[in-house]
Design an enzyme around this catalytic site. Structure first.
Site, short mmCIF file in Angstrom:
data_model
loop_
_atom_site.label_atom_id
_atom_site.label_comp_id
_atom_site.label_asym_id
_atom_site.label_seq_id
_atom_site.Cartn_x
_atom_site.Cartn_y
_atom_site.Cartn_z
N GLU A 54 7.37 -2.95 4.37
CA GLU A 54 7.22 -4.15 4.84
C GLU A 54 6.80 -5.31 3.67
O GLU A 54 5.51 -4.91 3.57
CB GLU A 54 7.19 -4.17 6.13
CG GLU A 54 5.44 -2.95 6.01
CD GLU A 54 4.69 -3.92 7.51
OE1 GLU A 54 3.74 -4.80 7.11
OE2 GLU A 54 4.69 -3.11 8.27
N LYS A 143 3.50 1.76 16.76
CA LYS A 143 2.30 1.74 15.60
C LYS A 143 0.90 1.57 16.80
O LYS A 143 0.55 1.17 17.41
CB LYS A 143 2.62 0.02 14.63
CG LYS A 143 1.74 -0.66 13.64
CD LYS A 143 2.23 -1.83 13.50
CE LYS A 143 0.32 -1.88 12.85
NZ LYS A 143 0.31 -3.38 11.89
#
Length: 226
Positions: A54, A143
């Site tokens: 990412e 997350k």
């Protein structure tokens, strides 16, 4: 008897993302990477075994870096954006070739927008209330952020009430040395930031750090199987 009693809605995660995560559940965070160097760092990560990368949107020209990574890496690799703070950013990430939306917070509108666009989503959550709201909106993984604050005790407590098929992914302060305690508590993978990549470092150092993380993960897996 199969039941979804422990989830707010049926859990149907993004198939390509889950395949990449199961191959290597370490998510590389290239915060600060620039477009002209993104491909080299992405290749270093891929060669070490990473399959998810990412680029946070507060990096220089992040969409160009996402595009460069997408063009350089095999299709099995998931490339996405981090620090996605508004729903309208999701379409921009998708146009750049991104397939993953990662957030520091649990904005359910962003989760829904990502899923409607066919992207995987990893919202940042710090409480069970946020976690279950994210799952109800379609989150693929949770997350756990910031991991330094939550720690293994919280991971263990969450694992007792969140379905085992939902990956818990601590992010923040994760190193090769502290992963094993979090895995023992119930973590399924990790997001890796400054211990893996810092702006300005060369791809050779990224490769060295990546190999250390992958080696630590494989050691954990071997210990669990023995």
């Amino acid at each position: 008897m199969h039941t979804e009693f422990d989830l707010p809605k049926p859990y149907r995660p993004h198939a390509k993302f889950i395949a990449a995560f199961e191959s290597c559940p370490l998510i590389a965070i290239l915060r600060g990477v620039t477009p002209d160097e993104a491909a080299d760092h992405g290749q270093a990560l891929y060669d070490a075994g990473f399959r998810i990368v990412e680029v946070p949107l507060n990096s220089p020209d992040p969409l160009a870096s996402i595009s460069a990574l997408r063009q350089a890496l095999p299709r099995e690799v998931i490339v996405g954006a981090g620090t996605v703070l508004r729903p309208e950013f999701v379409e921009e990430v998708a146009r750049a070739g991104g397939e993953l939306i990662v957030m520091p917070h649990g904005d359910t509108q962003i989760v829904r927008t990502a899923k409607e666009a066919g992207l995987a989503c990893a919202p940042g959550v710090a409480t069970p209330t946020e976690a279950f709201a994210a799952l109800a909106s379609g989150a693929d993984v949770l997350k756990m952020f910031p991991a330094e604050q939550l720690g293994a005790v919280v991971v263990k407590a969450w694992r007792a009430v969140i379905a085992k098929r939902v990956p818990l992914v601590p992010v923040g302060g994760v190193t090769p040395e502290n992963m094993s305690a979090l895995v023992a508590a119930g973590a399924n993978g990790f997001g890796l930031g400054s211990a893996l990549y810092r702006p300005g470092q060369d791809a050779a150092l990224t490769a060295e750090h990546a190999r250390a993380f992958v080696a630590a993960w494989r050691k954990i897996e071997q210990a669990r199987q023995s």
